[in-house]
Design a protein around this motif. Structure first.
Motif, mmCIF file in Angstrom:
data_model
loop_
_atom_site.group_PDB
_atom_site.id
_atom_site.type_symbol
_atom_site.label_atom_id
_atom_site.label_comp_id
_atom_site.label_asym_id
_atom_site.label_seq_id
_atom_site.Cartn_x
_atom_site.Cartn_y
_atom_site.Cartn_z
ATOM 1 N N THR A 43 0.819 -1.212 0.000
ATOM 2 C CA THR A 43 0.000 0.000 0.000
ATOM 3 C C THR A 43 0.847 1.254 0.000
ATOM 4 O O THR A 43 0.396 2.310 -0.444
ATOM 5 N N GLN A 44 2.080 1.165 0.510
ATOM 6 C CA GLN A 44 2.974 2.317 0.493
ATOM 7 C C GLN A 44 4.412 1.882 0.739
ATOM 8 O O GLN A 44 4.668 0.838 1.342
ATOM 9 N N THR A 58 7.772 7.313 -1.098
ATOM 10 C CA THR A 58 7.500 8.626 -0.542
ATOM 11 C C THR A 58 8.433 8.880 0.635
ATOM 12 O O THR A 58 8.915 7.955 1.267
ATOM 13 N N TYR A 62 4.664 -5.678 7.182
ATOM 14 C CA TYR A 62 5.653 -4.822 6.534
ATOM 15 C C TYR A 62 7.003 -5.524 6.463
ATOM 16 O O TYR A 62 7.283 -6.485 7.180
ATOM 17 N N LEU A 73 6.559 0.308 -7.305
ATOM 18 C CA LEU A 73 5.868 1.260 -6.453
ATOM 19 C C LEU A 73 6.749 2.481 -6.218
ATOM 20 O O LEU A 73 7.962 2.362 -6.036
ATOM 21 N N MET A 93 7.887 3.873 2.143
ATOM 22 C CA MET A 93 8.334 5.122 2.756
ATOM 23 C C MET A 93 9.832 5.089 3.016
ATOM 24 O O MET A 93 10.365 4.089 3.513
ATOM 25 N N ASP A 101 -1.129 -4.831 2.381
ATOM 26 C CA ASP A 101 -2.555 -4.713 2.682
ATOM 27 C C ASP A 101 -3.088 -5.834 3.568
ATOM 28 O O ASP A 101 -4.286 -5.896 3.830
#
Length: 341
Positions: A236-237, A339, A291, A336, A239, A250
């Motif tokens: 989902t992300q 961020t 994660y 992906l 970082m 997810d």
């Protein structure tokens, strides 16, 4: 009796085995007979299975073309656009079916590869419309469509277009169903390579796992069965932290640290990641409930993105590093953006 149309590209005997296993696993759940219609031809491109109107929507012309064989070196096969649509799909349109499953993709690794993210979903839409109309409305307009994501081919550093096709099979989402491909389901097969298969690892002889994973999707999407897990973990992300990159999924995961062959991070001065030279392998340092933490690469440029299993043959048999918490479903390949924290 439930009817299901099967129209993939594969070696005949292995396809029949896969088809039979799919029906058997589904019967074990439903407890009533499953009708299977087998329509296939080995080594075929999606253009051969698509109608002229579908090809036109993706800017593809009706033509005769050569497709490089993935089985025999320096061999190619001549195909006409829509030839198998005309011969093997159109004659079935007056049937009432409840869904379709598909096993194809390798022929497009060398032909119109960059159009596959259009040609495959558009073909699905076109089949749905045609079967609905041809059956007088008895086939649902948006009938469920399941497919197998490509397995592996060459166990080498060479790239054969398989990583791109796997991504394009999902309309570049990485998973199914998605916004572009609704009411679809996918079985991941990247972790079942088979060096002993006479047709190459593209067609692993182990069809039990592939068929079972696809049946999970059919149970959840086609038959609406609740609480059926049919998708592996998807991020989902991602970082950027101080000394590592955190990738959150997810769902809960079953993961193990690795020595740096599965994840790659893009370091780029111009904010683009098209070139493979910009991707650096990084190991998984730590795993949590949902994660993983991968190392931050040593580079002077900006850290832009992360990708996973982005090679033709990334894992040994059922030995990819990330699975669902029950260990049954592998995380699919993904790419992906990263961020900042």
């Amino acid at each position: 009796m439930s009817n299901l149309l099967l129209s993939p590209e594969e070696n005949g005997n292995l396809l029949v085995k896969f088809c039979w296993l799919f029906g058997r696993y589904l019967y074990e759940t439903l407890k009533y007979p499953i009708g299977l219609v087998h329509s296939s031809w080995g080594g075929t491109p999606v253009e051969a299975w698509s109608s002229p109107r579908a090809l036109h929507k993706c800017g593809l012309m009706n033509s005769q073309f050569l497709v490089k064989s993935n089985f025999w070196e320096n061999a190619s096969t001549k195909w006409n656009s829509s030839v198998l649509w005309n011969a093997m799909i159109h004659p079935l349109l007056n049937m009432t079916i409840t869904g379709a499953i598909w096993y194809q993709g390798e022929a497009n690794a060398n032909y119109n590869r960059d159009k596959y993210n259009c040609s495959f979903p558009v073909m699905i839409d076109d089949w749905r419309m045609a079967f609905h109309k041809g059956s007088g409305g008895q086939t649902a307009l948006h009938f469920p469509f399941g497919f197998v994501q490509l397995s592996t081919y060459h166990k080498s550093d060479s790239q054969d277009g398989f990583r791109e096709i796997r991504w394009h099979q999902t309309a570049d989402y990485g998973f199914a169903p998605n916004k572009r491909m609704k009411n679809t389901f996918m079985a991941v097969a990247i972790d079942v390579p088979d060096e002993r298969s006479p047709w190459g690892s593209i067609h692993p002889e182990d069809k039990e796992d592939v068929a079972y994973r696809l049946v999970l999707g059919a149970r959840a999407v086609a038959y609406g069965e609740k609480n059926v897990s049919f998708q592996g973990p998807f991020p989902t992300q991602a970082m950027l932290k101080q000394d590592f990159i955190s990738i959150v999924f997810d769902q809960g995961i079953n993961a193990i640290p690795d020595d740096g062959f599965f994840f790659e991070v893009c370091c780029s001065e111009d904010k683009t990641c098209e070139s493979d030279n910009k991707w650096l392998p990084v190991p998984i340092e730590k795993c949590g409930f949902d994660y993983v933490l991968v190392s931050k690469p040593k580079c002077d440029a900006d850290i832009i993105g992360v990708r996973y299993l982005w090679t033709d043959w990334p894992c040994n048999f059922k030995a990819c590093p990330i699975y669902s918490s029950d260990g049954l479903l592998p995380a699919p390949p993904f790419i992906l953006s990263i961020t900042n924290q």
